[in-house]
Write a protein that holds these residues in place. Structure first.
Motif, mmCIF file in Angstrom:
data_model
loop_
_atom_site.group_PDB
_atom_site.id
_atom_site.type_symbol
_atom_site.label_atom_id
_atom_site.label_comp_id
_atom_site.label_asym_id
_atom_site.label_seq_id
_atom_site.Cartn_x
_atom_site.Cartn_y
_atom_site.Cartn_z
ATOM 1 N N GLY A 66 0.798 -1.223 0.000
ATOM 2 C CA GLY A 66 0.000 0.000 0.000
ATOM 3 C C GLY A 66 0.826 1.266 0.000
ATOM 4 N N VAL A 67 2.166 1.121 0.132
ATOM 5 C CA VAL A 67 3.067 2.280 0.139
ATOM 6 C C VAL A 67 3.951 2.206 -1.106
ATOM 7 C CG1 VAL A 67 4.938 3.446 1.367
ATOM 8 C CG2 VAL A 67 3.070 2.371 2.652
ATOM 9 N N LEU A 114 9.193 -11.290 -3.106
ATOM 10 C CA LEU A 114 8.467 -10.750 -4.251
ATOM 11 C C LEU A 114 7.975 -9.330 -4.022
ATOM 12 C CD1 LEU A 114 7.171 -11.320 -7.052
ATOM 13 C CD2 LEU A 114 5.171 -12.184 -5.825
ATOM 14 N N THR A 115 7.509 -9.028 -2.809
ATOM 15 C CA THR A 115 6.945 -7.696 -2.549
ATOM 16 C C THR A 115 8.000 -6.659 -2.175
ATOM 17 O OG1 THR A 115 6.463 -8.282 -0.240
ATOM 18 C CG2 THR A 115 4.702 -8.618 -1.857
ATOM 19 N N ASP A 116 9.267 -7.062 -2.135
ATOM 20 C CA ASP A 116 10.364 -6.104 -1.944
ATOM 21 C C ASP A 116 10.686 -5.495 -3.313
ATOM 22 O OD1 ASP A 116 12.450 -4.637 -0.867
ATOM 23 O OD2 ASP A 116 13.845 -6.336 -0.789
ATOM 24 N N ILE A 117 9.681 -4.864 -3.887
ATOM 25 C CA ILE A 117 9.729 -4.415 -5.285
ATOM 26 C C ILE A 117 10.593 -3.165 -5.424
ATOM 27 C CG2 ILE A 117 8.319 -3.519 -7.191
ATOM 28 C CD1 ILE A 117 5.979 -5.166 -6.046
ATOM 29 N N ALA A 160 3.112 -1.713 -9.059
ATOM 30 C CA ALA A 160 3.737 -2.251 -7.846
ATOM 31 C C ALA A 160 2.689 -2.504 -6.768
ATOM 32 C CB ALA A 160 4.808 -1.288 -7.347
ATOM 33 N N ALA A 161 1.753 -1.559 -6.621
ATOM 34 C CA ALA A 161 0.711 -1.702 -5.595
ATOM 35 C C ALA A 161 -0.180 -2.902 -5.876
ATOM 36 C CB ALA A 161 -0.127 -0.415 -5.532
ATOM 37 N N GLU A 174 13.465 -11.239 -7.247
ATOM 38 C CA GLU A 174 13.573 -9.790 -7.406
ATOM 39 C C GLU A 174 12.647 -9.339 -8.530
ATOM 40 O OE1 GLU A 174 17.699 -9.335 -8.210
ATOM 41 O OE2 GLU A 174 18.324 -9.917 -6.186
ATOM 42 N N LEU A 175 11.735 -8.420 -8.214
ATOM 43 C CA LEU A 175 10.807 -7.876 -9.193
ATOM 44 C C LEU A 175 11.058 -6.384 -9.308
ATOM 45 C CD1 LEU A 175 7.057 -8.797 -9.539
ATOM 46 C CD2 LEU A 175 7.901 -6.516 -10.039
ATOM 47 N N ASN A 176 11.452 -5.938 -10.494
ATOM 48 C CA ASN A 176 11.832 -4.540 -10.716
ATOM 49 C C ASN A 176 10.946 -3.924 -11.784
ATOM 50 O OD1 ASN A 176 13.885 -5.569 -9.136
ATOM 51 N ND2 ASN A 176 15.548 -4.881 -10.439
ATOM 52 N N ILE A 177 10.528 -2.672 -11.551
ATOM 53 C CA ILE A 177 9.600 -1.992 -12.458
ATOM 54 C C ILE A 177 10.177 -0.640 -12.876
ATOM 55 C CG2 ILE A 177 7.246 -1.131 -12.766
ATOM 56 C CD1 ILE A 177 6.368 -2.941 -10.473
ATOM 57 N N SER A 178 10.196 -0.395 -14.192
ATOM 58 C CA SER A 178 10.593 0.905 -14.736
ATOM 59 C C SER A 178 9.452 1.456 -15.591
ATOM 60 C CB SER A 178 11.844 0.784 -15.614
ATOM 61 O OG SER A 178 12.956 0.314 -14.882
#
Length: 562
Positions: free
Chosen positions: A343-344, A407-410, A430-431, A450-454
């Motif tokens: 949620g953050v 997984l949620t340590d995005i 991410a949310a 590791e899940l990374n978003i750009s």
């Protein structure tokens, strides 16, 4: 930690005065926006979708508690009550008014901070392992070399207008936690057969439009030559790097076009005129800088089992397993504070949380803390006997989510909610993913991932090296997301491979779910997600994801952060 000397104070004061006059002239329309743009970028100020964004330097990710309190003050007084920690261990404020920026820089200078060289075509913030100086697997503390390079590169007249931005990372431990292989220069501290300390010198790594793993141009460089050899690399790049096309201007493109051997030959030729020159480091100079990083007053303690007195507390046990890291001094541990509570937005911290963490650093970690390039915070020197107390306190502030490495340590950039370069939003994706998989038992079963978003190809979220990487793309004016798998950072860095056509925002949680289904079905014992991908290739994952249509639904948090 490093403290400013008289030269640092003078440089920062003069820069603020210069910038204050530039802002005055811009407001009075004595400068056009085109004329002001390079001036503000020299001070870390960007224009984004809704307001100016100010990026503040956190050299090699190290902060004093008084500095974090100042960042909280800035968040509260000049922004909207929060800041965003980045993958370069810096902090950004997204809602800044131009008129106030000189006052912000003045406030920062009072605690020996600035925003110089956090943008522009120069040498950016030098990064390192967030556990530097305390890691149990460390050869040598890399922070003195980070500081030496910072001082050398700040306002360096020859390298202040490079073909493109330039990033350096240094690792001093057995495990590469500094992502050295995806930096323009990656330095790994090593020992040769004679036991001498030096650097394994990589050049030409980087992400963005053309992701490339760096190449070794020297297996062993004696530490005293780190400045002269770096200068030789920079000179070759500055002379031959392309300036006609910013998409082909990074050093990785030059190295690729010349070839590793020819590039290395040119560096060695340039270095011949610099080697043993005035920039050669001496034992005295290294000792002078290293004195700023002397160990704190550790007590003589024995290692204990922090769980022994709380054996029935499963929540504490999970936190110890994921968020507490080994320390080289008996009786101490390093604690990772998760900025990834569901949620953050990943990497965000409120002013209240920053003040709280500063207090925790004073009470439990000698007044210092670290910023990780995974966008979390670290209390590096916590007594093992105080871990339960620390956990209890940080849990109340939303900083104890036991998901480090899960997984949620995005990792995520701010994306289209803020950045004018972004093709798509990152934070709502991410949310939605965090909400879908917000089950710790499930995450423990899945294990490290590791899940990374750009939000765009500039890759501020490091999606290329995520085990699962998500890239926002524009598709006929709509926001879509391209998915890659098999990327990795660290010792075995790898660039992920795209699985196929892009997806809509509302499909993304189901896409991640289908990828994980293949992993659970096909993994072997003790095999991580990335290991399974690299063993099987992307074909079984692709087949399962695209086997049946993915229904559209409502995206969690879609408008929450706009």
């Amino acid at each position: 930690m490093y403290r400013y000397d008289q030269y640092d104070h003078l440089i920062v004061r003069e820069r603020i005065a210069q910038y204050r006059d530039q802002v005055r002239r811009r407001i009075a329309d004595e400068l056009t926006e085109a004329e002001f743009l390079p001036l503000r970028l020299q001070n870390g100020l960007y224009m984004q979708r809704h307001a100016y964004m100010l990026r503040i330097a956190v050299p090699y990710g190290l902060l004093a508690s008084r500095q974090l309190r100042m960042l909280a003050h800035i968040a509260r007084k000049y922004d909207r009550g929060y800041g965003h920690f980045t993958t370069r261990q810096n902090i950004q404020f997204n809602w800044i008014e131009l008129e106030q920026t000189p006052d912000i820089l003045t406030d920062l200078s009072s605690v020996e901070m600035h925003s110089i060289q956090t943008s522009g075509n120069c040498i950016r913030n030098i990064t390192t392992d967030e556990f530097a100086g305390v890691a149990a697997d460390e050869y040598l503390d890399p922070r003195p070399f980070c500081e030496i390079l910072r001082q050398w590169s700040s306002f360096h007249p020859e390298f202040i207008a490079l073909p493109r931005k330039f990033k350096i990372a240094i690792n001093g431990a057995h495990e590469d936690r500094a992502a050295t292989q995806v930096h323009d220069i990656g330095l790994t501290m090593v020992k040769n057969e004679a036991g001498e300390i030096g650097f394994r010198f990589l050049v030409g790594g980087g992400l963005g439009r053309t992701p490339i793993i760096g190449s070794v141009i020297r297996e062993f460089l004696p530490w005293k030559h780190v400045l002269t050899y770096t200068e030789a690399v920079m000179r070759v790049y500055n002379q031959y790097g392309r300036r006609d096309n910013k998409y082909k201007a990074r050093i990785k493109i030059l190295l690729k076009s010349l070839g590793v051997e020819e590039f290395a030959r040119q560096v060695e030729e340039e270095w011949a005129d610099l080697k043993d020159g005035p920039e050669t480091l001496t034992e005295e100079e290294l000792a002078r800088v290293a004195a700023y990083f002397t160990p704190p007053a550790y007590e003589q303690l024995e290692n204990i089992d922090p769980l022994a007195a709380h054996a029935d507390n499963k929540a504490f046990a999970k936190w110890l397993e994921r968020n507490v890291k080994p320390h080289k001094v008996p009786g101490y541990a390093s604690v990772v504070l998760s900025l990834k509570k569901t949620g953050v937005p990943p990497g965000d911290a409120t002013a209240e949380q920053m003040d709280f963490v500063a207090d925790m650093a004073d009470q439990h970690s000698f007044g210092e803390l670290r910023v990780t390039h995974e966008q979390n915070l670290v209390l590096a020197d916590v007594k093992q006997s105080e871990l339960f107390e620390v956990w209890t306190k940080i849990k109340a502030k939303g900083l104890a989510t036991p998901n480090i490495g899960f997984l949620t340590d995005i990792i995520s950039c701010p994306g289209g909610d803020f950045c004018s370069l972004a093709n798509a939003k990152s934070i709502p994706i991410a949310a939605a993913i965090a909400e879908r998989f917000d089950n710790l038992d499930f995450q423990y079963d899945i294990g490290d991932i590791e899940l990374n978003i750009s939000g765009c190809i500039n890759a501020c979220g490091h999606h290329h090296v995520g085990n699962i990487g998500v890239l926002g793309v524009d598709k006929d004016g709509s926001e879509w997301y391209q998915v890659s798998i098999g990327g990795a950072q660290g010792d075995n860095a790898a660039i992920g491979k795209i699985i196929g056509p892009s997806f809509s925002a509302v499909q993304m949680p189901e896409v991640i779910g289908r990828l994980l289904e293949v992993y659970v079905r096909d993994r072997t014992e003790d095999e991580r997600f990335v290991d399974t991908v690299q063993r099987l290739g992307i074909a079984p994952f692709k087949d399962h994801v695209y086997a049946t249509p993915i229904a559209a639904g409502e995206l969690v948090g879609e408008d929450e952060y706009a």
